[in-house]
Design a protein around this motif. Structure first.
Motif, PDB file in Angstrom:
ATOM      1  N   SER A  47       0.859  -1.190   0.000  1.00  0.00           N
ATOM      2  CA  SER A  47       0.000   0.000   0.000  1.00  0.00           C
ATOM      3  C   SER A  47       0.892   1.237   0.000  1.00  0.00           C
ATOM      4  O   SER A  47       2.117   1.133   0.103  1.00  0.00           O
ATOM      5  CB  SER A  47      -0.897   0.000   1.248  1.00  0.00           C
ATOM      6  OG  SER A  47      -0.093  -0.002   2.422  1.00  0.00           O
ATOM      7  N   GLU A 140      -9.540   5.156 -12.231  1.00  0.00           N
ATOM      8  CA  GLU A 140     -10.839   5.414 -11.606  1.00  0.00           C
ATOM      9  C   GLU A 140     -11.873   5.852 -12.654  1.00  0.00           C
ATOM     10  O   GLU A 140     -13.044   5.474 -12.590  1.00  0.00           O
ATOM     11  CB  GLU A 140     -10.702   6.499 -10.531  1.00  0.00           C
ATOM     12  CG  GLU A 140      -9.896   6.070  -9.313  1.00  0.00           C
ATOM     13  CD  GLU A 140     -10.650   5.123  -8.390  1.00  0.00           C
ATOM     14  OE1 GLU A 140     -11.838   4.835  -8.663  1.00  0.00           O
ATOM     15  OE2 GLU A 140     -10.049   4.662  -7.402  1.00  0.00           O
ATOM     16  N   GLY A 157      -8.791  11.102   2.204  1.00  0.00           N
ATOM     17  CA  GLY A 157      -8.237  10.208   1.188  1.00  0.00           C
ATOM     18  C   GLY A 157      -7.341  10.944   0.219  1.00  0.00           C
ATOM     19  O   GLY A 157      -6.284  10.447  -0.187  1.00  0.00           O
ATOM     20  N   VAL A 192     -14.291  -5.695   0.003  1.00  0.00           N
ATOM     21  CA  VAL A 192     -13.855  -4.575   0.827  1.00  0.00           C
ATOM     22  C   VAL A 192     -14.971  -3.535   0.854  1.00  0.00           C
ATOM     23  O   VAL A 192     -15.653  -3.300  -0.152  1.00  0.00           O
ATOM     24  CB  VAL A 192     -12.539  -3.973   0.288  1.00  0.00           C
ATOM     25  CG1 VAL A 192     -12.697  -3.431  -1.118  1.00  0.00           C
ATOM     26  CG2 VAL A 192     -12.009  -2.899   1.212  1.00  0.00           C
ATOM     27  N   CYS A 194     -16.519   0.118   0.897  1.00  0.00           N
ATOM     28  CA  CYS A 194     -16.139   1.455   0.457  1.00  0.00           C
ATOM     29  C   CYS A 194     -17.415   2.275   0.269  1.00  0.00           C
ATOM     30  O   CYS A 194     -18.516   1.832   0.617  1.00  0.00           O
ATOM     31  CB  CYS A 194     -15.337   1.400  -0.846  1.00  0.00           C
ATOM     32  SG  CYS A 194     -16.323   0.953  -2.284  1.00  0.00           S
ATOM     33  N   ALA A 195     -17.273   3.468  -0.286  1.00  0.00           N
ATOM     34  CA  ALA A 195     -18.422   4.357  -0.474  1.00  0.00           C
ATOM     35  C   ALA A 195     -19.471   3.754  -1.400  1.00  0.00           C
ATOM     36  O   ALA A 195     -20.635   4.162  -1.389  1.00  0.00           O
ATOM     37  CB  ALA A 195     -17.944   5.702  -1.024  1.00  0.00           C
ATOM     38  N   HIS A 196     -19.062   2.781  -2.205  1.00  0.00           N
ATOM     39  CA  HIS A 196     -19.983   2.156  -3.158  1.00  0.00           C
ATOM     40  C   HIS A 196     -20.555   0.846  -2.623  1.00  0.00           C
ATOM     41  O   HIS A 196     -21.136   0.072  -3.379  1.00  0.00           O
ATOM     42  CB  HIS A 196     -19.270   1.913  -4.492  1.00  0.00           C
ATOM     43  CG  HIS A 196     -18.609   3.141  -5.052  1.00  0.00           C
ATOM     44  ND1 HIS A 196     -19.329   4.159  -5.626  1.00  0.00           N
ATOM     45  CD2 HIS A 196     -17.315   3.517  -5.077  1.00  0.00           C
ATOM     46  CE1 HIS A 196     -18.481   5.122  -6.004  1.00  0.00           C
ATOM     47  NE2 HIS A 196     -17.260   4.744  -5.682  1.00  0.00           N
ATOM     48  N   ALA A 203      -9.898  -4.517  -5.834  1.00  0.00           N
ATOM     49  CA  ALA A 203     -10.808  -3.403  -6.098  1.00  0.00           C
ATOM     50  C   ALA A 203     -10.763  -3.054  -7.579  1.00  0.00           C
ATOM     51  O   ALA A 203      -9.745  -3.253  -8.238  1.00  0.00           O
ATOM     52  CB  ALA A 203     -10.407  -2.203  -5.257  1.00  0.00           C
ATOM     53  N   GLU A 223      -8.517  -7.015   0.960  1.00  0.00           N
ATOM     54  CA  GLU A 223      -7.680  -6.176   0.099  1.00  0.00           C
ATOM     55  C   GLU A 223      -6.206  -6.306   0.485  1.00  0.00           C
ATOM     56  O   GLU A 223      -5.807  -5.992   1.600  1.00  0.00           O
ATOM     57  CB  GLU A 223      -8.115  -4.718   0.216  1.00  0.00           C
ATOM     58  CG  GLU A 223      -7.345  -3.781  -0.701  1.00  0.00           C
ATOM     59  CD  GLU A 223      -7.781  -2.335  -0.550  1.00  0.00           C
ATOM     60  OE1 GLU A 223      -7.903  -1.866   0.597  1.00  0.00           O
ATOM     61  OE2 GLU A 223      -8.012  -1.674  -1.583  1.00  0.00           O
ATOM     62  N   THR A 226      -3.338  -1.967  -2.853  1.00  0.00           N
ATOM     63  CA  THR A 226      -4.159  -0.770  -3.053  1.00  0.00           C
ATOM     64  C   THR A 226      -3.875  -0.137  -4.411  1.00  0.00           C
ATOM     65  O   THR A 226      -2.790  -0.329  -4.985  1.00  0.00           O
ATOM     66  CB  THR A 226      -3.892   0.276  -1.961  1.00  0.00           C
ATOM     67  OG1 THR A 226      -2.546   0.771  -2.107  1.00  0.00           O
ATOM     68  CG2 THR A 226      -4.089  -0.308  -0.568  1.00  0.00           C
TER      69      THR A 226
END
Length: 277
Positions: A47, A140, A157, A192, A194-196, A203, A223, A226
């Motif tokens: 990470s 992303e 973040g 994992v 996350c916001a989603h 991921a 995870e 990263t």
């Protein structure tokens, strides 16, 4: 790809972010003057904070110099990182303890690129950090079917990513290894949060960045790698394979924040001159 031979990331990957091959960013004078090898053996994870801690150890950067470098990136980052000893399963290693101020600011890629350009970072480090953020935003964007310029890095973040990426690039350019070799990356199943919601691992952004990279199974769930780590490896010009022929001069066992049930989360870092004899 089973990691039995050293493999480099395919040249064709560069079309993802429109920048020159990462090796071009290394100061040529430094590369010619040394035969230093850096290797990372990611036994259970990698990470941004693991990379940061490992590079702090490889460059032997003390607290005062760490604070100076952090202040050059962003004044509010001064004093946010301390390299500490940590034990996992009674085995001592190093850990980057990070305490960030809370921010409500969302940053776009353009915001971060401008921040890097205005910083007091080394020029080579600025280029590497800009490429890394551009690659992250591109990954992303592909996942969310947006344009890279429309991707937002949110609150802590964003600050955490700025810290990990900019500081890692600064330290890497100081080390200036002639070769940078990483083990095949450990990947697990599971999910994992996350916001989603709960998403599968790797991921989606990691999956987007894995093209051409050797991987191996990891027995725990969750995870292990990263997006920040993979983007940094790509932009720092990593090749992948077994331990390189080298004479170990500096070494460190580095732990990350996440805790796995059956294995210490982290990686081994080693640095020293090439040794083909």
């Amino acid at each position: 790809m089973n990691g039995t031979k050293e493999e480099s990331i395919p040249e064709g990957h560069d079309h993802h972010h429109g920048h020159a091959h990462p090796h071009e960013h290394m100061p040529c004078e430094n590369v010619k003057q040394n035969d230093r090898v850096l290797t990372i053996r990611a036994h259970s994870g990698l990470s941004g904070d693991i990379l940061l801690a490992g590079l702090l150890r490889m460059t032997e950067t003390g607290e005062a110099e760490t604070d100076r470098l952090l202040s050059a990136i962003l004044p509010e980052l001064s004093g946010t990182v301390r390299l500490t000893k940590r034990q996992v399963n009674h085995i001592g290693g190093w850990f980057a303890e990070v305490a960030l101020p809370h921010q409500h600011e969302h940053r776009t890629l353009a915001d971060i690129v401008a921040l890097i350009a205005a910083s007091g970072m080394d020029d080579a480090a600025k280029r590497l950090a800009t490429d890394t953020f551009t690659l992250l935003a591109t990954a992303e964007a592909a996942v969310h079917e947006k344009k890279p310029e429309d991707i937002h890095f949110h609150e802590v973040g964003a600050l955490d990513s700025i810290l990990d990426i900019c500081m890692s690039c600064e330290l890497f350019t100081r080390l200036a290894p002639a070769r940078f070799v990483v083990s095949p990356l450990p990947l697990a199943d599971g999910g994992v949060a996350c916001a989603h919601g709960i998403i599968p691992v790797p991921a989606p952004a990691v999956l987007e960045l894995l093209e051409g990279i050797p991987v191996r199974p990891f027995p725990d769930d969750g995870e292990t790698i990263t997006p920040t780590a993979v983007a940094l490896l790509r932009c720092l010009g990593a090749t992948f394979g077994p331990w390189p022929a080298m004479r170990v001069e500096r070494r460190a066992l580095v732990y990350g924040t996440r805790v796995f049930a059956n294995a210490p989360n982290g990686a081994i870092f080693a640095c020293g001159p090439r040794d083909d004899g």
